[in-house]
Write a protein that holds these residues in place. Structure first.
Motif, short mmCIF file in Angstrom:
data_model
loop_
_atom_site.label_atom_id
_atom_site.label_comp_id
_atom_site.label_asym_id
_atom_site.label_seq_id
_atom_site.Cartn_x
_atom_site.Cartn_y
_atom_site.Cartn_z
N ASP A 250 -2.81 7.62 5.08
CA ASP A 250 -2.80 6.30 4.46
C ASP A 250 -2.93 6.45 2.94
OD1 ASP A 250 -3.21 3.71 3.58
OD2 ASP A 250 -4.48 3.16 5.30
N VAL A 251 -1.79 6.55 2.29
CA VAL A 251 -1.76 6.80 0.84
C VAL A 251 -2.40 5.64 0.08
CG1 VAL A 251 -0.22 7.08 -1.15
CG2 VAL A 251 0.22 8.36 0.96
N LEU A 252 -2.14 4.42 0.51
CA LEU A 252 -2.71 3.26 -0.18
C LEU A 252 -4.24 3.30 -0.14
CD1 LEU A 252 -2.48 0.52 -1.59
CD2 LEU A 252 -2.20 -0.54 0.67
N ALA A 253 -4.78 3.57 1.03
CA ALA A 253 -6.24 3.63 1.16
C ALA A 253 -6.82 4.75 0.29
CB ALA A 253 -6.64 3.85 2.62
N LYS A 254 -6.10 5.87 0.23
CA LYS A 254 -6.58 7.01 -0.57
C LYS A 254 -6.59 6.65 -2.06
CE LYS A 254 -8.00 11.28 -0.77
NZ LYS A 254 -9.29 11.64 -0.17
N ILE A 255 -5.55 5.97 -2.51
CA ILE A 255 -5.51 5.57 -3.93
C ILE A 255 -6.66 4.61 -4.23
CG2 ILE A 255 -4.20 4.20 -5.61
CD1 ILE A 255 -1.65 5.47 -4.43
N LYS A 256 -6.93 3.67 -3.34
CA LYS A 256 -8.02 2.72 -3.58
C LYS A 256 -9.36 3.44 -3.58
CE LYS A 256 -5.79 -1.56 -2.25
NZ LYS A 256 -5.80 -2.78 -1.43
N GLU A 257 -9.48 4.44 -2.71
CA GLU A 257 -10.73 5.22 -2.67
C GLU A 257 -10.92 6.00 -3.98
OE1 GLU A 257 -10.84 8.06 0.61
OE2 GLU A 257 -11.99 9.40 -0.70
N LEU A 258 -9.86 6.67 -4.42
CA LEU A 258 -9.97 7.53 -5.61
C LEU A 258 -10.16 6.72 -6.88
CD1 LEU A 258 -7.15 10.13 -4.80
CD2 LEU A 258 -9.63 10.53 -4.73
N SER A 259 -9.62 5.50 -6.90
CA SER A 259 -9.65 4.70 -8.13
C SER A 259 -10.74 3.64 -8.13
CB SER A 259 -8.28 4.04 -8.34
OG SER A 259 -7.99 3.18 -7.24
N GLY A 260 -11.51 3.60 -7.06
CA GLY A 260 -12.56 2.59 -7.00
C GLY A 260 -12.03 1.19 -6.78
N GLY A 261 -10.99 1.06 -5.95
CA GLY A 261 -10.51 -0.26 -5.57
C GLY A 261 -9.08 -0.58 -5.95
N GLY A 262 -8.49 0.22 -6.80
CA GLY A 262 -7.10 -0.02 -7.20
C GLY A 262 -6.89 0.46 -8.63
N VAL A 263 -5.62 0.60 -9.00
CA VAL A 263 -5.28 1.09 -10.35
C VAL A 263 -4.83 -0.07 -11.23
CG1 VAL A 263 -4.74 3.48 -9.73
CG2 VAL A 263 -2.98 1.71 -9.47
N ARG A 264 -4.95 0.15 -12.54
CA ARG A 264 -4.52 -0.88 -13.50
C ARG A 264 -3.01 -1.14 -13.35
NH1 ARG A 264 -6.95 -4.37 -15.07
NH2 ARG A 264 -5.15 -5.48 -14.39
N HIS A 265 -2.22 -0.07 -13.40
CA HIS A 265 -0.77 -0.18 -13.31
C HIS A 265 -0.22 0.95 -12.43
CE1 HIS A 265 -0.75 -3.21 -16.44
NE2 HIS A 265 -1.26 -2.38 -17.33
N ALA A 266 1.05 0.82 -12.05
CA ALA A 266 1.69 1.87 -11.24
C ALA A 266 3.14 2.04 -11.68
CB ALA A 266 1.62 1.49 -9.76
N ILE A 267 3.66 3.23 -11.34
CA ILE A 267 5.04 3.58 -11.67
C ILE A 267 5.69 4.17 -10.42
CG2 ILE A 267 6.44 5.31 -12.88
CD1 ILE A 267 5.72 3.44 -14.92
N ASP A 268 6.87 3.70 -10.08
CA ASP A 268 7.64 4.35 -9.01
C ASP A 268 8.85 5.05 -9.59
OD1 ASP A 268 8.43 4.87 -6.16
OD2 ASP A 268 10.21 3.86 -6.95
N THR A 269 8.97 6.35 -9.30
CA THR A 269 10.14 7.10 -9.75
C THR A 269 10.97 7.57 -8.56
OG1 THR A 269 9.05 9.28 -9.76
CG2 THR A 269 8.79 7.93 -11.73
N THR A 270 10.68 7.03 -7.38
CA THR A 270 11.38 7.52 -6.18
C THR A 270 12.56 6.62 -5.77
OG1 THR A 270 10.10 6.29 -4.52
CG2 THR A 270 9.16 8.37 -5.33
N GLY A 271 12.44 5.33 -5.98
CA GLY A 271 13.48 4.41 -5.53
C GLY A 271 13.53 4.23 -4.02
N ILE A 272 12.52 4.74 -3.33
CA ILE A 272 12.49 4.65 -1.87
C ILE A 272 11.72 3.38 -1.48
CG2 ILE A 272 11.68 5.78 0.25
CD1 ILE A 272 11.77 8.45 -1.39
N PRO A 273 12.35 2.44 -0.78
CA PRO A 273 11.68 1.17 -0.49
C PRO A 273 10.32 1.33 0.19
CG PRO A 273 14.02 0.96 -0.05
CD PRO A 273 13.77 2.41 -0.38
#
Ligand SMILES: [Zn+2]
Ligand SMILES: [Zn+2]
Length: 374
Positions: A250-273
């Motif tokens: 669960d990548v979303l849950a891991k990001i929220k865990e590592l960032s303390g609830g969510g990140v300020r901004h995000a960037i997608d460089t994959t183009g994968i929906p």
């Protein structure tokens, strides 16, 4: 040098004659620069994903000289050129029309005539090119440069003078791929000191976004990348965390865990929906997701509108890092000189005559950012 005294020059250029390639190095003629054009003796040129997209069938007339991350020395100038002189070291970037409202507001990445000035394969004004072979037209003017060539014609607008104490042969990628990633973070998202960022994809653009985040002293920077060696490189370039999506359910849950609830901004460089669907959920309220990659032609944004409403979340497609190359390339070089922007660590050099090997290394991931040296 008097522009009127300049004549055409013989050059070696990498041509693409049919969809799928290969690049073939052939003798061509490069005409004298016209008004507001610059003829550049190339020293190095980067290979960008867009070159391979064009080679593999994005509509552009062939035979064509691609290449849009050139760096070199001004060999001659056309009438009216005042911003560079013969002998100057220059980095070439994307071109723009100078006449539309966005060009007038120093937003050339959103030039109304961007396609005509970068992808038409000819000068938009009259359908000509500066490149020929035995009198036959060779399509060029790709990104206003076509720099897979020992000599190329650029335009005053997309030719940026740089200091002579810099390593010229590796500077070309600042004109597209590196500018695209770093500019997205610094210009488009306006990431500030201490703020957090999630970056999806650790290729040349994603790692350039990381360099941009570090240059502005960002806080937590999480890179999501399945290739272990790219993940290791991201950590060594200053990512605070790397998530391997092949090993994290669960990548979303891991990001929220590592960032303390969510990140300020995000960037997608994959183009994968499916990746964008995760990325859009990672931001804290009032965050922005920057989209950079070329998506599949039929892809739709996979975003839950209510979730976005509750957070006031934004999504923005970003071209060329919202950069005005005349100011942003010097800004990146100032960070580099200060030791805060080690873009050279993304680069792997190849001799120009190994351009097909460089393309292959880019496709396999063996090279993050190939640069062909002349
Ligand atoms: Zn314009
Ligand atoms: Zn590019």
């Amino acid at each position: 040098m008097n522009a009127a005294a300049v004549s055409s020059l013989g050059a070696k250029a990498a041509l693409v004659r049919k969809i799928g390639g290969p690049f073939t190095i052939e003798s061509v003629q490069v005409a004298a620069p016209r008004e507001h054009e610059v003829r550049v003796c190339l020293v190095g040129v980067g290979m960008c994903h867009t070159d391979l997209v064009m080679r593999d069938g994005f509509p552009i007339p062939m035979p064509v000289v691609l290449g849009h991350e050139g760096a070199g020395v001004v060999e001659s100038i056309g009438a009216g050129v005042t911003s560079v002189a013969v002998g100057d070291h220059v980095v070439l970037s994307f071109n723009s029309c100078a006449a539309c409202p966005n060009c007038a507001e120093t937003q050339p990445a959103y030039c109304y005539n961007f396609m005509a000035h970068n992808f038409a394969g000819v000068r938009p004004a009259d359908g000509t090119t500066a490149v020929s072979q035995d009198g036959a037209l060779i399509h060029a003017n790709f990104f206003g440069q076509s720099s897979f060539s020992t000599y190329a014609i650029s335009h005053e607008r997309n030719t940026v003078k740089v200091d002579k104490d810099l390593p010229l042969e590796i500077l070309g990628p600042l004109g597209c791929g590196i500018q695209t990633g770093a500019g997205a973070v610094i210009n488009s998202l306006g990431l500030k000191k201490g703020e957090s960022l999630a970056i999806f994809g650790g290729g040349a653009v994603g790692l350039s976004a990381l360099l941009g985040a570090r240059a502005v002293d960002a806080g937590t920077v999480i890179v999501v990348e399945p290739n272990a060696s790219r993940g290791a490189l991201a950590l060594s370039l200053g990512a605070t965390h790397v998530i391997n999506p092949k090993e994290t359910a669960d990548v979303l849950a891991k990001i929220k865990e590592l960032s303390g609830g969510g990140v300020r901004h995000a960037i997608d460089t994959t183009g994968i929906p499916a990746v964008v669907a995760i990325a859009v959920e990672t931001m804290l309220p009032n965050g922005m997701l920057g989209l950079i990659a070329v998506p599949p032609p039929d892809a739709m944004l996979p975003a839950n509108m209510l979730s976005m409403l509750i957070r006031g979340a934004g999504v923005k497609y970003i071209t060329e890092g919202d950069a005005d190359p005349q100011t942003f390339i010097p800004q990146m070089l100032a960070y580099y000189k200060a030791g805060k922007f080690p873009f050279d660590r993304l680069i792997k050099k190849f001799p120009f005559d190994q351009i097909n090997e460089a393309a292959h290394a880019s496709e396999t991931g063996e090279a993050i950012k190939p640069v062909m040296v002349f």
